[in-house]
Scaffold this motif. Structure first.
Motif, short mmCIF file in Angstrom:
data_model
loop_
_atom_site.label_atom_id
_atom_site.label_comp_id
_atom_site.label_asym_id
_atom_site.label_seq_id
_atom_site.Cartn_x
_atom_site.Cartn_y
_atom_site.Cartn_z
N LEU C 223 1.44 11.41 8.21
CA LEU C 223 0.88 11.50 6.85
C LEU C 223 1.67 10.59 5.90
O LEU C 223 2.89 10.51 5.98
CB LEU C 223 0.93 12.94 6.33
CG LEU C 223 0.21 14.01 7.13
CD1 LEU C 223 -0.06 15.22 6.24
CD2 LEU C 223 -1.09 13.50 7.71
N GLY C 224 0.95 9.98 4.98
CA GLY C 224 1.60 9.08 4.03
C GLY C 224 1.11 7.66 4.25
O GLY C 224 0.06 7.46 4.87
N ALA C 225 1.84 6.71 3.75
CA ALA C 225 1.40 5.32 3.84
C ALA C 225 2.60 4.42 3.60
O ALA C 225 3.58 4.83 2.97
CB ALA C 225 0.31 5.04 2.82
N PRO C 226 2.55 3.16 4.09
CA PRO C 226 3.78 2.36 4.08
C PRO C 226 4.12 1.64 2.77
O PRO C 226 5.23 1.17 2.63
CB PRO C 226 3.52 1.33 5.19
CG PRO C 226 2.06 1.26 5.35
CD PRO C 226 1.49 2.58 4.91
N VAL C 227 3.20 1.54 1.83
CA VAL C 227 3.50 0.69 0.68
C VAL C 227 3.58 1.51 -0.61
O VAL C 227 4.56 2.20 -0.84
CB VAL C 227 2.49 -0.48 0.57
CG1 VAL C 227 2.90 -1.44 -0.53
CG2 VAL C 227 2.44 -1.25 1.90
N PHE C 228 2.54 1.49 -1.44
CA PHE C 228 2.64 2.17 -2.73
C PHE C 228 2.48 3.68 -2.60
O PHE C 228 3.10 4.44 -3.34
CB PHE C 228 1.62 1.62 -3.72
CG PHE C 228 1.86 0.18 -4.07
CD1 PHE C 228 3.00 -0.19 -4.75
CD2 PHE C 228 0.96 -0.81 -3.71
CE1 PHE C 228 3.25 -1.52 -5.06
CE2 PHE C 228 1.19 -2.14 -4.02
CZ PHE C 228 2.35 -2.50 -4.69
N ASP C 229 1.61 4.10 -1.69
CA ASP C 229 1.35 5.54 -1.57
C ASP C 229 2.26 6.19 -0.53
O ASP C 229 1.83 7.08 0.22
CB ASP C 229 -0.13 5.77 -1.21
CG ASP C 229 -1.05 5.23 -2.28
OD1 ASP C 229 -0.57 4.84 -3.35
OD2 ASP C 229 -2.27 5.21 -2.05
N LYS C 230 3.51 5.75 -0.50
CA LYS C 230 4.49 6.42 0.35
C LYS C 230 4.47 7.91 0.02
O LYS C 230 4.27 8.30 -1.14
CB LYS C 230 5.88 5.86 0.06
CG LYS C 230 6.15 4.48 0.64
CD LYS C 230 7.64 4.10 0.47
CE LYS C 230 8.01 2.89 1.30
NZ LYS C 230 7.52 1.61 0.72
N ILE C 289 6.12 7.64 5.51
CA ILE C 289 5.23 8.39 6.41
C ILE C 289 6.01 9.56 7.02
O ILE C 289 7.17 9.40 7.42
CB ILE C 289 4.70 7.45 7.52
CG1 ILE C 289 3.95 6.26 6.88
CG2 ILE C 289 3.80 8.20 8.49
CD1 ILE C 289 3.64 5.14 7.85
N ASP D 2 -3.76 2.20 -0.24
CA ASP D 2 -2.31 2.27 -0.30
C ASP D 2 -1.70 0.98 -0.81
O ASP D 2 -0.60 0.99 -1.36
CB ASP D 2 -1.79 2.57 1.10
CG ASP D 2 -0.32 2.35 1.21
OD1 ASP D 2 0.41 2.84 0.34
OD2 ASP D 2 0.11 1.67 2.14
N ARG D 133 4.90 -7.80 -5.16
CA ARG D 133 5.14 -6.99 -6.37
C ARG D 133 5.89 -7.81 -7.42
O ARG D 133 5.55 -7.78 -8.61
CB ARG D 133 6.00 -5.77 -6.02
CG ARG D 133 5.50 -4.95 -4.85
CD ARG D 133 6.36 -3.73 -4.69
NE ARG D 133 6.04 -2.94 -3.49
CZ ARG D 133 6.33 -1.66 -3.35
NH1 ARG D 133 6.97 -1.02 -4.33
NH2 ARG D 133 6.01 -1.01 -2.25
N LYS D 237 6.89 7.14 -9.22
CA LYS D 237 6.13 6.68 -8.06
C LYS D 237 6.46 5.22 -7.75
O LYS D 237 6.67 4.84 -6.60
CB LYS D 237 4.63 6.83 -8.30
CG LYS D 237 3.80 6.13 -7.25
CD LYS D 237 2.39 6.63 -7.11
CE LYS D 237 1.71 5.83 -5.97
NZ LYS D 237 0.48 6.40 -5.50
N SER D 241 8.44 4.06 -4.34
CA SER D 241 7.66 3.29 -3.36
C SER D 241 8.42 2.07 -2.88
O SER D 241 7.94 1.32 -2.04
CB SER D 241 6.31 2.88 -3.97
OG SER D 241 6.47 1.77 -4.85
#
Lengths: 369, 369, 369, 369
Positions: C223-230, C289, D2, D133, D237, D241
């Protein structure tokens, strides 16, 4: 935000028609899929101008390059970036037009919105912008084919000006049939008449429009949503976001208004355990959600705004002028090239709703109401 | 996400036709505006069924209640929540239909998507869902009127089945004229014929469809965007998300395909310092962005799916059955009630793009290209 | 847009502390789940003020009502709307404060942003706004429990001012243990000291802050994501969006800065076929993640701004004044009530990422890199 | 989704550390601004590794190229695409690591999420991802400077392991002062100790972490939002991130928990017609919205996971192994390079909220509450 489309299969296109490159970032392509860049190139070739005497002589090569997201042609689940360099930018072609608002182009409105006016006219309001869309859909199609058995979109030119093709069973037309003629109309005699019509318009420096029919085969039931993101609503937005489109209809469309409810309703039946409709005036979508039948829709395109006749206009300083365009390089009819664009937009909508439906289906609880 | 519409004027609707309440949360309404709840109520009254013998006898009162976002009728800049209780829910009317998929309704597709089927049928796929939309637009309209001088939307019934109204200058029609007859068609003789047509269909237990014309007056130039969020694309999505809509066109629409470019283009002129077009086949939008002219569009509605005739169908267990509906309470023609819905959707799109444009305009730098 | 949280499990909260109602619309709750409203009520009771002598005497009942989305306690897949009426609004309590900016409250900034100032002060910047969040999480928790075996969040008060609880194995603490004392600190002797500290502050008209520890048990890997939505980024946003929070850390947090890499790294091992880490300084998240280990985090809360001492300030006209507040009804310490809020925010983040992961996992192709 | 950050200034980053290129698409940059690509390059140089003996010898040139959105260095209002080619990709460096999960890296979790594992390890979970970024923020900063007089972000290394800089008035530190030493700590004696600490760790094949302080000067009052999109929440956030960040605090942060409310509150005063706070423990933000004071925050970074010591781990087949890394090219301490990343993330948040505030402010009505 305007340059992004989709929620889970989210594409962002970029690039002006006469800058460094145009392209797309695809965010949300699932991992582990084999993606052929050759096939993306093939789609771009179908979209490219200069494919026949019917379209502009602009000999762009539109060579696609992948900057990220694939290793050994396998998708990583990370953003896939595809770009096409702008090679054939003869900017001077446009220089004398730069200060005059071309009628029915986006020049004036772009200026009104942004306060700047790109040398090439409307900036992003260019058919070239659609390269990113077609490339993104070429990736999506490769993924969808592995996830939905038999998934396919087939579009074709159905009418040019007042000439209408006679296609009895559009669900049986293949993309190969469509591509057999440069006009992309699979009705032999109609397409000859259409071609003559376009050639005649071109000779007069004029342009013509028409309609494109698009079918989506073997879509699963359950894609779409009941309120704002109705499948037909998202398809409408997708199609009406293409340059020069003026109208959209799904299934029976405007002709539905001529029928009684008792003539229009699609009765259900059980075909060997599968729930099917006996007719398909719904066009494969009911209440915003696919029912598993053939999805079909129609898009109207205006005659392209670029013509080679004198036109009254106004320049950026407000002076009234008469535009006397020299010969340039534009299609007298966008219809044939719009065929792959429409297939692309249909696939982008289906891909996004397919991923959304995966979350819905697999998040479902065991209870029925 | 399906229940949310808009980026900056963002509305989320909720409620089933036969649950506790329907309503909307409006996020993004600017602060400091006077909002009359009476006027919201007036809009809901226009949308409400039971306004004449032409529509369903369902005597809902649709009394709106404001739960948040206003103090002394002034907007706080916080979410405005408006609800309407469901009072007249005679659920038994529907009980025997609960297990059969009604032809051309959302019953089957809702079941395919969600795996559940609300007792009242398609759940959210109900005209009652549009209460939230109309209420949100009634708020937006009050804000827009103070921000854009002369802003107004006026829609009317343009055709019912094969009867078409003859309206010479739609930009001069007022909402008051439209509301003078229950049919909401401002062409006196046509509306009589339409009424006869609907009454005749009703007698036979049948239904009819038609088209609605909608105009947006005094929209500023510069609203919209050049790529995916073209103004016509967002309007198309808005309209095609209304129940029973099958087609959309903007400006010249499908008829554009019959013209040469030289006949279709709108030439520019300078009218006392203001850049105007001499004709308006563009429908007030060029390249996705408003040009300051009258915006107009057309929406096609199918004949409503609820009819009082025998129909073949299938139940949830897959058994083929013949539906023999008793008399119930539905419109034989949704067109008159769809008029305020279409005005609402147009205003929601304009409001959102207006707020977006504020950021664009005021964030602009001093340099020109 | 500010009032919406989440992409696929998308909640929109609404309501001021002293208007008609506060509440939430949940869009994206999967269909077919049994949702107990009693359990939602139980969560709201945990959040409610007036639970002990430590908190405000405001005896709100916070009775939740469901307006949509459930039939017979089964989720329909449509928006679930939950509201709580504002019953105990003694607006006059606040009237004399309405024109003065209370120090370290949101009064001044709300006025700066919106140009209006709700009679109750900061409007949405109220602990009461969190009712919608807690209700939405109470629904999510019921869904997650059926989808992720053993899923649970447990938070507790870890410190109040300079008193720090001594909890050896936080992963073994249960919610029942936490709720045994009004202070929600499961270390008996520390909680007595904390209580004394709060009571003493209250007597002086003062307030205190502290930290809350939150653990998430049995979260799946992936669960989660590698970039902004960590996952840690979304958790940070969630926690820092709670009123009065000033700091956030995950896993080893700020103390990580004191260690060498060789001391901090979590080595992997194979525990009976399952890949586990030997230590857990990562806090269950690596590269944004989840890795399947116990997720834990910490949130710092400032002493609440409402105190009963003279304070210098300025009114809306810019006049400098001395505020001499009468006794009112506020907590001297928000920590105990913040415990269920923090559990709620953690669950909202996990629920959203869980649904997102369903699309990812089930959209995956067969190829490995 | 993401890979996208921001609502109105919306950036999408792409690229793996060892693919064709990394980069960013910026959607929402206002038109008419002069954007210097040299200045973007300068920012990337500050972020680049290999700037001193303290960081990795990887001599990337990170040459930025603009593909779209600018004509003659003027922004068109269309997407600005900036890419940096990956030149120095010695993929074999990594080949023997490809099948082992490196402790406290994203290898295992990336595999758990996507089912694929990029040859270079965690794929997107790379410091190189932050190029996009930083480039996007370098554009935003140029725009913000023209829109907000005096706008500036200045970050610096505040601590490395247990060595803490002594900075009396951080609001007076300039970026030039910070950049005077490779360590980017403006306290001369502390930075010497930090340097010694890092060099010693490097010699042992180990790594260290620390904290970075970031200030935002001359931010307007009114930016941010009262509920989920609180300015501190979006900053949290943004910072969490960033790779390797473990903690975040704003204003008084965790130390706020040690104070009484009467010690912590910031009293207001009128300074020559301007409402100011006498102290600034709020850190320039109250209730999620900026109050015009100096905004400041702190971010904790763990010691980087790449060390040159034996570590226990597991390979993709589940076999337990001991990793014996050869010498490679990684920083023993990311802090100095993280300074421009943190400034970048702060500017991206402010830019987005500034554009959002433009719509709010200019959409406001005349009424007060």
């Amino acid at each position: 935000m305007d340059n992004t489309f989709g929620l889970l299969y989210r594409i962002t296109t970029f690039g002006e028609s006469h800058g460094g490159a145009v392209g797309v970032v695809i965010d949300g392509c699932p991992a582990g899929h084999q993606i052929s860049i050759e096939r993306v190139q093939h789609f771009l070739n179908r979209r490219r101008p200069g494919q026949s005497h019917l379209s502009t002589p602009r000999a762009e090569q539109d060579q696609v390059e992948c900057l990220s997201g694939l290793v050994n042609n396998i998708s990583l689940g990370t953003p896939i970036t595809l770009i096409v360099r702008n090679k054939d930018a003869k900017q001077d072609h446009y220089s004398d037009l730069a200060q005059v608002y071309r009628p029915s182009h986006a020049d004036y409105t772009t200026d009104a919105k942004f306060g700047v006016k790109a040398p090439s006219g409307g900036g992003r309001a260019s058919a070239r912008e659609t390269i990113g869309r077609v490339a993104a859909a070429a990736v999506a199609e490769q993924v969808l084919e592995t996830l939905i058995p038999g998934y396919q979109t087939v579009a074709f030119v159905e009418s040019v000006k007042d000439i209408k093709a006679d296609i009895q069973s559009p669900e049986s037309i293949s993309r190969e049939q469509v591509d057999q003629t440069p006009l992309r109309c699979p009705d032999e005699s109609s397409q000859r008449a259409m071609e003559a019509c376009i050639v005649a318009a071109k000779k007069k420096g004029d342009s013509v429009g028409g309609t494109i029919f698009c079918g989506i085969k073997n879509c699963l039931p359950g894609l779409g949503a009941p309120v704002f993101d109705k499948l037909e609503a998202d398809l409408a937005k997708a199609m009406m976001s293409l340059p020069a489109s003026k109208g959209f209809e799904v299934g029976s469309g405007f002709s539905a208004t001529q029928l009684f409810g008792s003539e229009h309703n699609d009765e259900f039946e059980n075909q060997g355990g599968k729930i099917r409709t006996r007719s398909n005036r719904s066009g494969g979508i009911q209440g915003g959600i696919s029912n598993g039948e053939f999805i079909y829709l129609r898009v109207a395109f205006k005659p392209v705004a670029t013509i080679f006749k004198d036109q009254a206009s106004v320049d950026r300083e407000g002076q009234e002028v008469v535009m006397k365009p020299k010969a340039g390089r534009h299609d007298p009819c966008v219809l044939p090239r719009a065929v792959p664009m429409i297939e692309a937009m249909a696939t982008l909508v289906i891909m996004d709703h397919y991923l959304r439906q995966l979350a819905f289906t697999h998040g479902r609880g065991p209870h029925k109401v």
